[in-house]
Design an enzyme around this catalytic site. Structure first.
Site: not given
Lengths: 666, 666
Positions: B384, B413
């Protein structure tokens, strides 16, 4: 992991210019600028600061200039090079917490958020900076700390507005940044700074032995000196002489490269060395070393420098062959391996064996040759066939010489494969011969000069254009007559900041090849003495003088930067412009590439590239014919007759008088 | 100068691939090839030999494969990577005097020159080589020496012909080259070798808490396991779960990102940590760690791997905040700085302060988190917001993990600026999110995928395409209805070897944004539990299954290499092909990018790129509709109706039966 490694958040990459990741230097001339770009970024959204660091290589102290962001994480900075020799540069960048805080504060205030704690955060940053500052700067910063702490205590957030409006605080804080966790690019990039002549030079090549006033006589340095006014009149600033050393007797070549010479044949000057001496001696028939030095001095009076040929090879009777047999490759039959490119043989030339175990002594000896001629006042060397000697040798030699003589220029006669030619430039050659002689069509010229001036090559490869050489008489010149010589002259002189001609063959349009399909001259001066009638009425000497005068008048033609090609709807017409970086000098050239037919067409000037206003007329002053045209907008009709004038060399003047210039218009 | 430096005449430069001059590794998967090119040249005209040297990084021994010249001094060689982990490669080259001698001998003989001394020169070269050889090789070489010496003594030059005709001698001499003065490129270039899934993977993202069979209930890992047949039916091989850890109570967000939560609100799974534990704990309502391990094992039965989310950030009540206050940035008012992007605030999340003096302990702790989940059987991590943590941290972490677990895959990401996104891939991320979600037009898609697959990026950046994510519901999907979802599915699945969808929102065509102009979902699962009717008749599950089946059947779709765009005369129609390197599998895709109108046009297939014979028909098997077409030549009419089938996915079969295939035709 070093103790602070993990706290260095900034990444620097893609530093440009960088030749092979900084292994080789870029090149500049005195007072030019080095523009440096880099990708600089960090994780997150913090603001960064970056500086370009540079120094002359022999100084330890770095000078810093700020870099500015160009968008998409690309940054730019630039510095001038103010002394000859080497410079280096690198990039440093860091996270700037104060600028980040300042920007966030502005957003918070704009969004109407509560910011009193923020003021205290700012006060902390300023306080730490004040400890790095001294004098009034420190005091000023301390005062800000006091004000912001007061604002916090009194809950008086209006201070924020004050902080946002105060330019001094931002400037002061930028002066004392926290660079503990700064990232420095791990490599220093070298720059070689040459004198102006490395960028802009106009060469004339001439065989001294063909300079005698009386046909059949062997010319001397004194005869060369008498030729100087003629060369100066044409506007050349370099006189390059083929080797001036004693010529070997053994296996000497005869006229037109005949394998056996007669007693009268003078031999090739590139077959260096005889009982009279080697690379540091002067061919007795040319005169003495003192005569040579006198020529150098006399040339100087005409603004002309003498360039010598460095041909590191020996005639079979060169003293080296006896004194240093270990520098040559011996064959099993007890002979020395002469130069050859099978099945071609050059029996009058022995190459050095650079793979010899005694290479170090050989290298030093060859360096000694260069030093000897430097002592005689020579600062320009045209290096013969550098691509047949090890590339690492050249890097060593050129560095050694330029460390004590940064003003010396080495021109590589590297007629070889492109990778090798370009690599010689990386290793240190100041200028290089090119493939110009074999680029004739619009497509060829456009592609080639785009490659030379719009790619990384522009940083280290300085092209030197020769329409002809003693070895190269192109078919274009053989068949195109006088217009062909004119076309190639204009192209060389305006496409390249440095160019040269081999004369008087060039200005007298000598066009007879030794044989059909050959690029060699008939009765080439390499093998015999020629006598030239310089005052022939069809000589190009006055046109050459005019072209070289135009080059001296227009700074745009003195650099390889700023070249731009413009479309013309006729494939035989080539149009290009050259501009100085500041746009103060713009030259537009249109050439009819066909030496046979008149051609006409419509030029579509890219006005942006020229800095021209599409709504204003421009004065196009053809400095070749001294005719002035008024051009409006982009499209223009041109027509060029090869036998009248195969080219326009326009100087562009942007501003023309209109009625608005009259005083009463105001 | 070292003693032999000056004798090393070969130059090697321009080695490719090389990321930042070899600073960062290129990427391959098991059994792929690494093709390496380099500029290799020397002074003069001698022939050279070159080898590509490679080894697994942990081995000291180099394996060599010969390189072959491609022309213009460019050389090429290649090697396969047969084990996971790191390899490195470099290039070595040397002057080959024997090959040079051999070539010259041929030219001399052809020119009818005298060559007896040459034979003796050759004999010397062979003799020296024979001393490097052993056994029969040495004896064979010695025999050649004897023959050539005899030829010299007897003046019998016919031997030359024998030498020229004998392949064995050339081969033997190439086996024992003189490499004393060989040049080795000074840098070793790294390769990271991953397992196949790094190249080809099909991801399904799902919130476990929304998997309960009964609406309103909190789903569990057991519910997830019950969902596996559904996911497997659609053909996914990775099930990616948002963070499964305890969710913070403090500053918990309510439905639709409301700043205050009600007692029932489950909070965002990315607000990690509470009294129940932190990054190595499991959210109690999902089940136990044992339940999780059972899910991993069950998924394996379906050919599905579980991917976990690595979100290195903390809820305010994460145990780290109490135990390691030194890992957070404290404000002067005694609070911790929460995440924000002014004026936006994320009060439920505390970022780590990676500038902490205690960064080393923090790095080790985070590595421990990854190791913990590896122990639970996880080998895939979706990271993330990696771009908000230091880039050097990721390089360290990924290297540390992959040293002992080279099979682990990290998906970044990295929805950030391009330089940062690409740099994360350089630092080690196996795959990366891309800007695909925002590339919609033919121009945008063509340019973007050309950049990703035809530039240096192809060597280290593995794109992973997501048409939607829990945070991204593009306007195209909001307004284009079911056809829009189909178009984006086909594009993602065929333009990218790795792609994923966030379901069931995707297959159920969930298209309601939180607000006009917003890309966020209304009633987003990030903040609440949703219940989905998977068996809705308009679900895309069967089309997805079909598309993923096509991906498994066609190796061309399992790599990002071999992508080629073909012109279509309608800007709404996009046509591209993918081919395996050997041409054995070719897929042509045509997509109607408009979800609203039927579009038709003429495709102009670039037959060369497809390996198609313009004179032979090809069978175009649309594997989406299972219809077969016969296409002759390059131009073809296509028409696609968005509500029927917005795309063709053709498998191309080159050979078709003609009358020539009948036996009696012979």
């Amino acid at each position: 992991m070093q103790n602070d490694t993990g706290r260095k958040r900034v990444i620097i990459e893609g530093v440009q210019p960088a030749i092979d990741a900084g292994r080789f230097p870029i090149k500049r001339t005195l007072n030019e600028w080095v523009g440096v770009e880099a990708d600089i970024f960090a994780d997150g959204h913090d603001l960064l600061s970056a500086v370009l660091c540079y120094r002359p290589a022999q100084q330890a102290h770095w000078t810093e200039v700020p870099m500015r962001p160009l968008g998409n994480d690309r940054w730019q900075g630039c510095f001038p090079v103010l002394q000859l020799g080497r410079y280096c540069y690198t990039v440093q960048a860091w996270v700037d917490p104060f600028a980040t805080w300042h920007q966030a504060l502005r957003k918070r205030v704009t969004a109407g958020q509560e910011v009193t704690v923020e003021l205290l955060v700012g006060a902390e940053l300023i306080e730490v900076a004040s400890q790095r500052a001294t004098g009034t700067d420190a005091a000023q910063l301390q005062e800000w700390v006091r004000l912001l702490r007061m604002a916090w205590e009194s809950g008086c957030a209006e201070r924020a507005q004050l902080v946002l409006e105060d330019e001094t605080l931002l400037r002061l804080m930028a002066t004392y940044p926290d660079r503990r966790f700064a990232t420095t690019y791990p490599r220093e990039f070298p720059v070689v700074v040459d004198r102006d002549k490395a960028r802009f030079s106009t060469w004339y090549e001439m065989f001294p032995r063909s300079c005698a006033p009386v046909p059949g006589q062997h010319g001397t340095f004194k005869d060369c000196a008498a030729r100087l006014p003629y060369i100066a009149h044409m506007g050349f600033d370099v006189l390059y002489l083929p080797p001036i050393h004693p010529i070997g007797q053994m296996h000497r070549k005869g006229k037109n490269n005949a394998p056996v010479a007669t007693a009268d044949d003078p031999g090739s000057p590139w077959a260096i060395g005889s009982a009279a001496g080697g690379h540091t001696a002067v061919h007795p028939q040319l005169g003495t070393l003192a005569d040579f030095r006198a020529l150098v001095a006399k040339a100087q009076e005409y603004g002309i420098e003498i360039a010598l040929d460095l041909a590191f090879q020996c005639a079979p009777d060169h003293p080296y062959v006896q004194e240093h047999p270990e520098w040559f490759r011996w064959r099993p039959d007890g002979t020395v391996q002469y130069a050859e490119n099978p099945p071609k043989k050059y029996e009058d030339i022995y190459p050095f064996d650079f793979e010899t175990p005694h290479w170090q002594v050989l290298w030093e000896e060859l360096k000694g040759v260069v030093c000897f001629w430097i002592e005689q006042g020579v600062r320009l060397f045209r290096v013969d066939n550098p691509h047949t000697k090890p590339l690492r040798f050249w890097e060593w030699l050129i560095n050694e010489i330029k460390t004590s003589h940064p003003e010396v220029i080495f021109l590589a006669e590297a007629f070889t494969r492109p990778k090798v030619q370009y690599h010689l430039a990386k290793r240190g050659f100041t200028q290089s011969y090119t493939y110009f002689a074999w680029r004739h069509t619009k497509e060829e010229l456009t592609r080639y000069f785009t490659e030379l001036t719009r790619t990384e090559l522009q940083e280290y490869f300085r092209p030197h254009l020769w329409p002809n050489t003693p070895d190269i008489l192109t078919e274009y010149l053989q068949h195109g007559g006088r217009p062909a010589f004119l076309v190639r002259l204009v192209l060389a002189a305006t496409l390249g900041a440095s160019y040269g001609i081999y004369g008087p063959a060039f200005e007298l349009c000598e066009q007879r090849p030794r044989a059909e399909g050959s690029e060699e001259y008939l009765d080439a001066e390499k093998y015999e003495i020629r006598h030239w009638d310089l005052e022939r009425p069809d000589s190009l000497q006055d046109v050459i003088a005019r072209v070289n005068h135009i080059r001296r008048d227009n700074p745009a033609l003195q650099s390889n930067q700023g070249l731009h090609f413009h479309p013309v709807d006729n494939p035989e017409l080539l149009c290009y412009s050259k501009s100085t970086a500041d746009g103060s000098n713009v030259v537009v050239v249109v050439v009819n590439l066909s030496p046979y037919q008149t051609h006409s067409g419509w030029v579509e000037l890219q006005l942006d590239a020229l800095g021209l206003d599409p709504l204003q007329p421009a004065q196009m002053h053809d400095e070749l014919s001294n005719v002035r045209y008024l051009w409006h907008g982009a499209r223009h009709y041109v027509e060029l007759q090869p036998h009248v004038a195969p080219a326009h060399i326009f100087r562009v003047r942007h501003h023309l008088r209109t009625e608005r210039d009259f005083e009463y218009y105001l």
